[in-house]
Scaffold this motif. Structure first.
Motif, PDB file in Angstrom:
ATOM      1  N   LEU A 121     -31.932  18.317  40.201  1.00  9.34           N
ATOM      2  CA  LEU A 121     -32.380  17.715  39.500  1.00  9.34           C
ATOM      3  C   LEU A 121     -33.831  18.216  39.214  1.00  9.34           C
ATOM      4  CD1 LEU A 121     -30.086  14.531  40.268  1.00  9.34           C
ATOM      5  CD2 LEU A 121     -29.498  16.711  38.142  1.00  9.34           C
ATOM      6  N   TRP A 122     -34.441  18.318  40.270  1.00 13.68           N
ATOM      7  CA  TRP A 122     -35.558  18.376  39.767  1.00 13.68           C
ATOM      8  C   TRP A 122     -36.147  19.960  39.843  1.00 13.68           C
ATOM      9  CZ3 TRP A 122     -40.007  19.746  43.506  1.00 13.68           C
ATOM     10  CH2 TRP A 122     -41.441  19.555  43.095  1.00 13.68           C
ATOM     11  N   PHE A 123     -35.550  20.541  40.208  1.00 20.05           N
ATOM     12  CA  PHE A 123     -35.757  22.293  40.357  1.00 20.05           C
ATOM     13  C   PHE A 123     -35.001  22.423  39.321  1.00 20.05           C
ATOM     14  CE2 PHE A 123     -35.667  23.999  44.832  1.00 20.05           C
ATOM     15  CZ  PHE A 123     -37.131  22.571  44.891  1.00 20.05           C
ATOM     16  N   VAL A 124     -33.969  22.511  38.796  1.00 16.89           N
ATOM     17  CA  VAL A 124     -33.100  22.636  37.108  1.00 16.89           C
ATOM     18  C   VAL A 124     -33.841  21.867  35.757  1.00 16.89           C
ATOM     19  CG1 VAL A 124     -31.231  23.588  38.297  1.00 16.89           C
ATOM     20  CG2 VAL A 124     -31.460  20.999  37.439  1.00 16.89           C
ATOM     21  N   ARG A 125     -35.614  21.422  36.376  1.00 16.37           N
ATOM     22  CA  ARG A 125     -35.988  19.898  35.062  1.00 16.37           C
ATOM     23  C   ARG A 125     -34.946  19.040  34.444  1.00 16.37           C
ATOM     24  NH1 ARG A 125     -40.739  22.465  34.117  1.00 16.37           N
ATOM     25  NH2 ARG A 125     -41.333  24.112  35.977  1.00 16.37           N
ATOM     26  N   LEU A 126     -33.922  19.242  34.426  1.00 14.82           N
ATOM     27  CA  LEU A 126     -33.115  17.840  34.530  1.00 14.82           C
ATOM     28  C   LEU A 126     -33.576  16.101  34.731  1.00 14.82           C
ATOM     29  CD1 LEU A 126     -29.647  19.033  34.872  1.00 14.82           C
ATOM     30  CD2 LEU A 126     -30.510  19.347  32.848  1.00 14.82           C
ATOM     31  N   ALA A 127     -34.430  16.423  36.193  1.00 11.16           N
ATOM     32  CA  ALA A 127     -35.422  15.144  36.314  1.00 11.16           C
ATOM     33  C   ALA A 127     -36.783  15.530  36.168  1.00 11.16           C
ATOM     34  CB  ALA A 127     -34.651  14.551  37.591  1.00 11.16           C
ATOM     35  N   LYS A 128     -37.921  15.298  35.742  1.00  7.59           N
ATOM     36  CA  LYS A 128     -39.164  14.766  35.348  1.00  7.59           C
ATOM     37  C   LYS A 128     -40.459  15.335  36.661  1.00  7.59           C
ATOM     38  CE  LYS A 128     -42.985  14.274  32.993  1.00  7.59           C
ATOM     39  NZ  LYS A 128     -43.425  13.960  31.447  1.00  7.59           N
ATOM     40  N   THR A 129     -39.228  14.358  37.454  1.00  7.85           N
ATOM     41  CA  THR A 129     -39.872  14.074  38.831  1.00  7.85           C
ATOM     42  C   THR A 129     -38.772  13.502  40.283  1.00  7.85           C
ATOM     43  OG1 THR A 129     -39.481  11.154  39.192  1.00  7.85           O
ATOM     44  CG2 THR A 129     -41.878  12.659  38.493  1.00  7.85           C
ATOM     45  N   ARG A 130     -38.756  13.746  41.331  1.00 11.93           N
ATOM     46  CA  ARG A 130     -38.252  13.664  41.996  1.00 11.93           C
ATOM     47  C   ARG A 130     -37.744  12.480  42.507  1.00 11.93           C
ATOM     48  NH1 ARG A 130     -37.370  16.720  48.501  1.00 11.93           N
ATOM     49  NH2 ARG A 130     -35.607  15.505  48.570  1.00 11.93           N
ATOM     50  N   SER A 131     -38.854  12.049  42.334  1.00 16.81           N
ATOM     51  CA  SER A 131     -38.121  10.536  42.565  1.00 16.81           C
ATOM     52  C   SER A 131     -37.376   9.377  41.847  1.00 16.81           C
ATOM     53  CB  SER A 131     -39.362   9.916  42.924  1.00 16.81           C
ATOM     54  OG  SER A 131     -40.316  10.080  42.282  1.00 16.81           O
ATOM     55  N   LEU A 162     -27.832  27.701  42.822  1.00 20.13           N
ATOM     56  CA  LEU A 162     -28.496  27.002  43.181  1.00 20.13           C
ATOM     57  C   LEU A 162     -30.045  27.287  42.888  1.00 20.13           C
ATOM     58  CD1 LEU A 162     -26.026  26.233  46.325  1.00 20.13           C
ATOM     59  CD2 LEU A 162     -26.598  24.724  44.622  1.00 20.13           C
ATOM     60  N   PRO A 163     -30.752  26.808  42.613  1.00 18.12           N
ATOM     61  CA  PRO A 163     -33.017  27.030  42.654  1.00 18.12           C
ATOM     62  C   PRO A 163     -33.171  27.637  43.902  1.00 18.12           C
ATOM     63  CG  PRO A 163     -31.911  24.937  41.461  1.00 18.12           C
ATOM     64  CD  PRO A 163     -30.062  25.293  41.762  1.00 18.12           C
ATOM     65  N   VAL A 164     -34.387  27.764  44.052  1.00 18.70           N
ATOM     66  CA  VAL A 164     -34.790  27.823  45.468  1.00 18.70           C
ATOM     67  C   VAL A 164     -36.031  27.323  45.408  1.00 18.70           C
ATOM     68  CG1 VAL A 164     -33.525  30.179  46.298  1.00 18.70           C
ATOM     69  CG2 VAL A 164     -35.507  30.354  44.433  1.00 18.70           C
ATOM     70  N   ARG A 165     -36.478  27.268  43.913  1.00 15.58           N
ATOM     71  CA  ARG A 165     -37.419  26.186  43.884  1.00 15.58           C
ATOM     72  C   ARG A 165     -37.639  25.627  42.076  1.00 15.58           C
ATOM     73  NH1 ARG A 165     -41.710  30.072  41.105  1.00 15.58           N
ATOM     74  NH2 ARG A 165     -40.793  31.716  39.514  1.00 15.58           N
ATOM     75  N   ARG A 166     -39.048  25.440  42.150  1.00 13.66           N
ATOM     76  CA  ARG A 166     -38.950  24.866  40.592  1.00 13.66           C
ATOM     77  C   ARG A 166     -39.614  25.778  39.839  1.00 13.66           C
ATOM     78  NH1 ARG A 166     -38.991  19.396  37.449  1.00 13.66           N
ATOM     79  NH2 ARG A 166     -40.516  19.723  36.207  1.00 13.66           N
ATOM     80  N   GLY A 167     -39.027  26.683  39.416  1.00 13.97           N
ATOM     81  CA  GLY A 167     -39.092  27.944  38.762  1.00 13.97           C
ATOM     82  C   GLY A 167     -39.703  27.247  37.090  1.00 13.97           C
TER      83      GLY A 167
END
Length: 96
Positions: free
Chosen positions: A11-21, A68-73
């Motif tokens: 969710l964080w890597f694909v920018r659906l959540a602003k933060t991982r927390s 599956l993303p490998v980073r938050r790009g």
């Protein structure tokens, strides 16, 4: 490359959540489903082909995992990892 990724990282890597927390909070609050199964842990595994359903910004989002993303790009890279099925769901008439 691994064939699964933690839900919160996805969710964080694909920018659906602003933060991982924030992604962790959503998962642990039982607001998210993977293929119709209620998720209770942020460490739940996400695979290509899974369908995620969750509330976001006042509406229910439905997405299918394409990669599956490998980073938050950058956003275009992130958006290529999923297909948004939300419009398809909202356009269906009740009883379809």
């Amino acid at each position: 490359m691994a064939d699964t990724i933690r839900l919160d990282k996805f969710l964080w890597f694909v920018r659906l959540a602003k933060t991982r927390s924030f992604a962790q909070e959503v998962a642990e609050a039982r607001h998210l489903r993977i293929d119709g199964r209620v998720i209770e842990k942020a460490a739940a595994c996400v695979r290509v082909g899974n369908t995620l359903t969750f509330p976001l910004h006042g509406r229910v989002r439905v997405i299918r995992v394409l990669a599956l993303p490998v980073r938050r790009g950058p956003a275009p890279e992130a958006q290529a990892c999923y297909a948004d099925l939300t419009e398809n769901v909202s356009q269906q008439a009740p009883g379809d």
